[in-house]
Design a protein around this motif. Structure first.
Motif, PDB file in Angstrom:
ATOM      1  N   TYR A 257       0.882  -1.171   0.000  1.00  0.00           N
ATOM      2  CA  TYR A 257       0.000   0.000   0.000  1.00  0.00           C
ATOM      3  C   TYR A 257       0.915   1.216   0.000  1.00  0.00           C
ATOM      4  O   TYR A 257       1.499   1.569   1.018  1.00  0.00           O
ATOM      5  CB  TYR A 257      -0.885  -0.074   1.241  1.00  0.00           C
ATOM      6  N   ALA A 258       1.048   1.848  -1.152  1.00  0.00           N
ATOM      7  CA  ALA A 258       2.087   2.855  -1.366  1.00  0.00           C
ATOM      8  C   ALA A 258       1.624   4.279  -1.070  1.00  0.00           C
ATOM      9  O   ALA A 258       2.092   5.229  -1.695  1.00  0.00           O
ATOM     10  CB  ALA A 258       2.595   2.769  -2.803  1.00  0.00           C
ATOM     11  N   ARG A 259       0.719   4.447  -0.115  1.00  0.00           N
ATOM     12  CA  ARG A 259       0.300   5.804   0.237  1.00  0.00           C
ATOM     13  C   ARG A 259       1.434   6.570   0.901  1.00  0.00           C
ATOM     14  O   ARG A 259       2.090   6.058   1.806  1.00  0.00           O
ATOM     15  CB  ARG A 259      -0.892   5.762   1.195  1.00  0.00           C
ATOM     16  N   GLN A 260       1.652   7.804   0.445  1.00  0.00           N
ATOM     17  CA  GLN A 260       2.670   8.659   1.031  1.00  0.00           C
ATOM     18  C   GLN A 260       2.058  10.007   1.378  1.00  0.00           C
ATOM     19  O   GLN A 260       0.906  10.289   1.045  1.00  0.00           O
ATOM     20  CB  GLN A 260       3.868   8.782   0.084  1.00  0.00           C
ATOM     21  N   ASP A 261       2.807  10.860   2.057  1.00  0.00           N
ATOM     22  CA  ASP A 261       2.255  12.118   2.554  1.00  0.00           C
ATOM     23  C   ASP A 261       1.899  13.078   1.428  1.00  0.00           C
ATOM     24  O   ASP A 261       0.982  13.886   1.566  1.00  0.00           O
ATOM     25  CB  ASP A 261       3.251  12.787   3.510  1.00  0.00           C
ATOM     26  N   ILE A 262       2.630  13.021   0.320  1.00  0.00           N
ATOM     27  CA  ILE A 262       2.355  13.877  -0.837  1.00  0.00           C
ATOM     28  C   ILE A 262       1.884  12.996  -1.991  1.00  0.00           C
ATOM     29  O   ILE A 262       2.501  11.977  -2.292  1.00  0.00           O
ATOM     30  CB  ILE A 262       3.608  14.665  -1.253  1.00  0.00           C
ATOM     31  N   VAL A 263       0.777  13.377  -2.611  1.00  0.00           N
ATOM     32  CA  VAL A 263       0.254  12.628  -3.758  1.00  0.00           C
ATOM     33  C   VAL A 263       1.038  13.046  -4.996  1.00  0.00           C
ATOM     34  O   VAL A 263       0.908  14.164  -5.495  1.00  0.00           O
ATOM     35  CB  VAL A 263      -1.255  12.896  -3.948  1.00  0.00           C
ATOM     36  N   HIS A 264       1.880  12.136  -5.482  1.00  0.00           N
ATOM     37  CA  HIS A 264       2.707  12.441  -6.658  1.00  0.00           C
ATOM     38  C   HIS A 264       3.135  11.157  -7.370  1.00  0.00           C
ATOM     39  O   HIS A 264       2.775  10.923  -8.512  1.00  0.00           O
ATOM     40  CB  HIS A 264       3.938  13.249  -6.242  1.00  0.00           C
ATOM     41  N   HIS A 265       3.915  10.299  -6.686  1.00  0.00           N
ATOM     42  CA  HIS A 265       4.381   9.031  -7.252  1.00  0.00           C
ATOM     43  C   HIS A 265       3.400   7.926  -6.879  1.00  0.00           C
ATOM     44  O   HIS A 265       3.335   7.515  -5.718  1.00  0.00           O
ATOM     45  CB  HIS A 265       5.765   8.669  -6.714  1.00  0.00           C
ATOM     46  N   GLY A 266       2.631   7.424  -7.849  1.00  0.00           N
ATOM     47  CA  GLY A 266       1.694   6.351  -7.584  1.00  0.00           C
ATOM     48  C   GLY A 266       2.062   5.070  -8.307  1.00  0.00           C
ATOM     49  O   GLY A 266       3.135   4.949  -8.904  1.00  0.00           O
ATOM     50  N   THR A 267       1.144   4.119  -8.272  1.00  0.00           N
ATOM     51  CA  THR A 267       1.440   2.768  -8.737  1.00  0.00           C
ATOM     52  C   THR A 267       0.995   2.490 -10.175  1.00  0.00           C
ATOM     53  O   THR A 267       1.247   1.407 -10.691  1.00  0.00           O
ATOM     54  CB  THR A 267       0.781   1.730  -7.811  1.00  0.00           C
ATOM     55  N   TYR A 268       0.350   3.464 -10.834  1.00  0.00           N
ATOM     56  CA  TYR A 268      -0.018   3.276 -12.240  1.00  0.00           C
ATOM     57  C   TYR A 268       1.218   3.567 -13.094  1.00  0.00           C
ATOM     58  O   TYR A 268       1.242   4.462 -13.943  1.00  0.00           O
ATOM     59  CB  TYR A 268      -1.141   4.217 -12.646  1.00  0.00           C
ATOM     60  N   ALA A 269       2.273   2.816 -12.863  1.00  0.00           N
ATOM     61  CA  ALA A 269       3.559   3.074 -13.497  1.00  0.00           C
ATOM     62  C   ALA A 269       4.380   1.793 -13.511  1.00  0.00           C
ATOM     63  O   ALA A 269       4.054   0.826 -12.812  1.00  0.00           O
ATOM     64  CB  ALA A 269       4.320   4.170 -12.746  1.00  0.00           C
ATOM     65  N   GLU A 270       5.459   1.797 -14.278  1.00  0.00           N
ATOM     66  CA  GLU A 270       6.298   0.603 -14.372  1.00  0.00           C
ATOM     67  C   GLU A 270       7.096   0.355 -13.104  1.00  0.00           C
ATOM     68  O   GLU A 270       7.427  -0.792 -12.795  1.00  0.00           O
ATOM     69  CB  GLU A 270       7.244   0.732 -15.565  1.00  0.00           C
ATOM     70  N   ARG A 271       7.419   1.412 -12.357  1.00  0.00           N
ATOM     71  CA  ARG A 271       8.158   1.248 -11.106  1.00  0.00           C
ATOM     72  C   ARG A 271       7.623   2.199 -10.043  1.00  0.00           C
ATOM     73  O   ARG A 271       7.122   3.284 -10.362  1.00  0.00           O
ATOM     74  CB  ARG A 271       9.657   1.487 -11.315  1.00  0.00           C
ATOM     75  N   ILE A 272       7.760   1.782  -8.787  1.00  0.00           N
ATOM     76  CA  ILE A 272       7.342   2.605  -7.663  1.00  0.00           C
ATOM     77  C   ILE A 272       8.334   2.406  -6.523  1.00  0.00           C
ATOM     78  O   ILE A 272       8.775   1.284  -6.266  1.00  0.00           O
ATOM     79  CB  ILE A 272       5.896   2.238  -7.208  1.00  0.00           C
ATOM     80  N   ALA A 273       8.721   3.519  -5.875  1.00  0.00           N
ATOM     81  CA  ALA A 273       9.552   3.437  -4.670  1.00  0.00           C
ATOM     82  C   ALA A 273       8.646   3.531  -3.457  1.00  0.00           C
ATOM     83  O   ALA A 273       7.842   4.465  -3.344  1.00  0.00           O
ATOM     84  CB  ALA A 273      10.580   4.564  -4.652  1.00  0.00           C
ATOM     85  N   VAL A 274       8.761   2.549  -2.554  1.00  0.00           N
ATOM     86  CA  VAL A 274       7.836   2.432  -1.433  1.00  0.00           C
ATOM     87  C   VAL A 274       8.615   2.271  -0.135  1.00  0.00           C
ATOM     88  O   VAL A 274       9.585   1.504  -0.088  1.00  0.00           O
ATOM     89  CB  VAL A 274       6.910   1.200  -1.610  1.00  0.00           C
ATOM     90  N   PRO A 275       8.210   2.951   0.942  1.00  0.00           N
ATOM     91  CA  PRO A 275       8.849   2.717   2.238  1.00  0.00           C
ATOM     92  C   PRO A 275       8.727   1.251   2.658  1.00  0.00           C
ATOM     93  O   PRO A 275       7.682   0.614   2.432  1.00  0.00           O
ATOM     94  CB  PRO A 275       8.069   3.631   3.190  1.00  0.00           C
ATOM     95  N   GLU A 276       9.769   0.730   3.278  1.00  0.00           N
ATOM     96  CA  GLU A 276       9.765  -0.665   3.706  1.00  0.00           C
ATOM     97  C   GLU A 276       8.576  -0.973   4.611  1.00  0.00           C
ATOM     98  O   GLU A 276       8.028  -2.082   4.590  1.00  0.00           O
ATOM     99  CB  GLU A 276      11.078  -0.983   4.430  1.00  0.00           C
ATOM    100  N   ARG A 277       8.141   0.005   5.399  1.00  0.00           N
ATOM    101  CA  ARG A 277       7.045  -0.204   6.343  1.00  0.00           C
ATOM    102  C   ARG A 277       5.697  -0.444   5.658  1.00  0.00           C
ATOM    103  O   ARG A 277       4.720  -0.809   6.316  1.00  0.00           O
ATOM    104  CB  ARG A 277       6.912   1.005   7.271  1.00  0.00           C
ATOM    105  N   ALA A 278       5.646  -0.232   4.324  1.00  0.00           N
ATOM    106  CA  ALA A 278       4.389  -0.373   3.594  1.00  0.00           C
ATOM    107  C   ALA A 278       4.360  -1.599   2.696  1.00  0.00           C
ATOM    108  O   ALA A 278       3.427  -1.770   1.913  1.00  0.00           O
ATOM    109  CB  ALA A 278       4.140   0.876   2.751  1.00  0.00           C
ATOM    110  N   VAL A 279       5.366  -2.480   2.820  1.00  0.00           N
ATOM    111  CA  VAL A 279       5.530  -3.597   1.880  1.00  0.00           C
ATOM    112  C   VAL A 279       5.610  -4.912   2.648  1.00  0.00           C
ATOM    113  O   VAL A 279       6.182  -4.976   3.738  1.00  0.00           O
ATOM    114  CB  VAL A 279       6.825  -3.418   1.051  1.00  0.00           C
ATOM    115  N   ALA A 280       5.051  -5.959   2.054  1.00  0.00           N
ATOM    116  CA  ALA A 280       5.179  -7.315   2.600  1.00  0.00           C
ATOM    117  C   ALA A 280       5.411  -8.285   1.454  1.00  0.00           C
ATOM    118  O   ALA A 280       5.156  -7.966   0.286  1.00  0.00           O
ATOM    119  CB  ALA A 280       3.922  -7.706   3.375  1.00  0.00           C
ATOM    120  N   HIS A 281       5.908  -9.466   1.789  1.00  0.00           N
ATOM    121  CA  HIS A 281       6.074 -10.491   0.762  1.00  0.00           C
ATOM    122  C   HIS A 281       4.698 -10.924   0.248  1.00  0.00           C
ATOM    123  O   HIS A 281       3.761 -11.116   1.032  1.00  0.00           O
ATOM    124  CB  HIS A 281       6.839 -11.690   1.316  1.00  0.00           C
ATOM    125  N   LYS A 282       4.602 -11.062  -1.050  1.00  0.00           N
ATOM    126  CA  LYS A 282       3.337 -11.432  -1.688  1.00  0.00           C
ATOM    127  C   LYS A 282       2.879 -12.802  -1.225  1.00  0.00           C
ATOM    128  O   LYS A 282       3.693 -13.727  -1.097  1.00  0.00           O
ATOM    129  CB  LYS A 282       3.521 -11.442  -3.215  1.00  0.00           C
TER     130      LYS A 282
END
Length: 323
Positions: A91-116
């Motif tokens: 869940y790649a929500r960040q404080d500023i709405v700018h970089h989202g997931t409708y893209a080929e790559r996304i940078a996400v804080p580790e705290r927002a990611v889990a193994h699929k």
């Protein structure tokens, strides 16, 4: 990299367009993910329309989307739980709405990611994070559902509702769910007491649960919030009602909820999925280029379950990550 962007607020078909955008930078605690699939959620078109302008700072052009599944390409120097090649979702929500997931790559804080979850393909994994986390945080963190509780879940056949009914039953609760009649048979087969959301809702609910309910997950807002609050039995000294649609619920002693990224809870959700205790609702896919149509369908209520955008095969992207 390829992405879908909007440069001003408006309707999806009017403002969303394909573009080449810079690859996001990877911070010390972030992971760079090659996106295989991105979930479509109502918050995506609501943000695009400007409805959340008072809640989030927006930096145009915006790449929409917060749900994703894909392969780790690169990790920041402080990241310890992931390595390139890992299959993840988040869940790649960040404080500023700018970089989202409708893209080929996304940078996400580790705290927002889990193994699929190993048992899910990319599209079903991408359909999971926001909806499942919202249901989990409402029922587990806020409502504190326990065995023997009777829980009312609104829009029980939708994305959040489908997870909420399952999680509530997993917690040992009796579940009442509102939905269109076409979905009643499916809900009943899952052990949920169905109620017609389009009829006289007050009368239907009182027939289904004449003694009232212990907890409510509201997704309608407005007058429905007070109706739901009136159905609540006094338990544990406070109003056990959470609304995802109306912060006025606080005036009734309840809680408004906007789900937060949480890697630990995503891990727990993935574990339930892999053990067969939690199932992902129906998923309908569209390619990334058709994102505007997918958002329009979501805004018009023209889908059951979730819509997911297919972006690319992440393994292909990961192989060429540093070349």
């Amino acid at each position: 990299m390829k992405a879908m962007v909007y440069r001003r607020y408006g309707e999806p078909r009017d403002v969303l367009e394909p573009a080449e955008v810079p690859e996001p930078k990877v911070g010390p605690e972030s992971v760079l993910v090659a996106v295989a699939a991105a979930g479509v959620n109502p918050v995506d078109w609501q943000t695009m329309a400007g409805h959340l302008d008072t809640r989030f700072d927006v930096l145009f052009p915006v790449v929409p989307g917060w749900d994703f599944a894909g392969t780790v390409v690169r990790v920041g120097p402080n990241v310890t739980r992931f390595a390139p090649g890992d299959a993840v979702f988040g869940y790649a929500r960040q404080d500023i709405v700018h970089h989202g997931t409708y893209a080929e790559r996304i940078a996400v804080p580790e705290r927002a990611v889990a193994h699929k979850p190993a048992t899910l393909d990319w599209t079903r994994a991408a359909a999971t994070p926001i909806a499942a986390l919202t249901a989990w945080q409402a029922l587990v963190d806020v409502l504190d559902v326990h065995p023997g509780d009777t829980v009312l879940v609104q829009a029980a056949a939708g994305g959040v509702g489908s997870f909420a009914t399952q999680i509530a039953r997993h917690l040992g609760a009796r579940v009442v769910g509102t939905a269109s009649p076409a979905n009643h048979e499916t809900l009943a087969a899952a052990g949920v007491i169905p109620v017609d959301r389009h009829g006289d809702l007050a009368a239907e609910l009182r027939r289904a649960v004449p003694g009232g309910v212990d907890a409510v997950l509201d997704m309608y807002g407005g007058s429905a919030v007070r109706l739901h609050a009136d159905l609540l039995r006094p338990t544990r000294g406070h109003k056990r009602i959470v609304s995802l649609a109306d912060d006025g619920v606080r005036d009734l002693g309840g809680r408004f909820l906007f789900a937060q990224p949480d890697a630990g809870e995503l891990h727990d959700i993935a574990d339930l999925i892999d053990r067969g205790a939690l199932h992902v609702p129906n998923v309908r896919t569209r390619p990334l280029a058709e994102a505007a149509h997918a958002l329009a369908d979501s805004a018009g209520g023209m889908t059951q379950g979730k819509i997911v955008l297919t972006v690319r095969e992440p393994a292909e992207d990961a192989r060429g990550a540093d070349s």
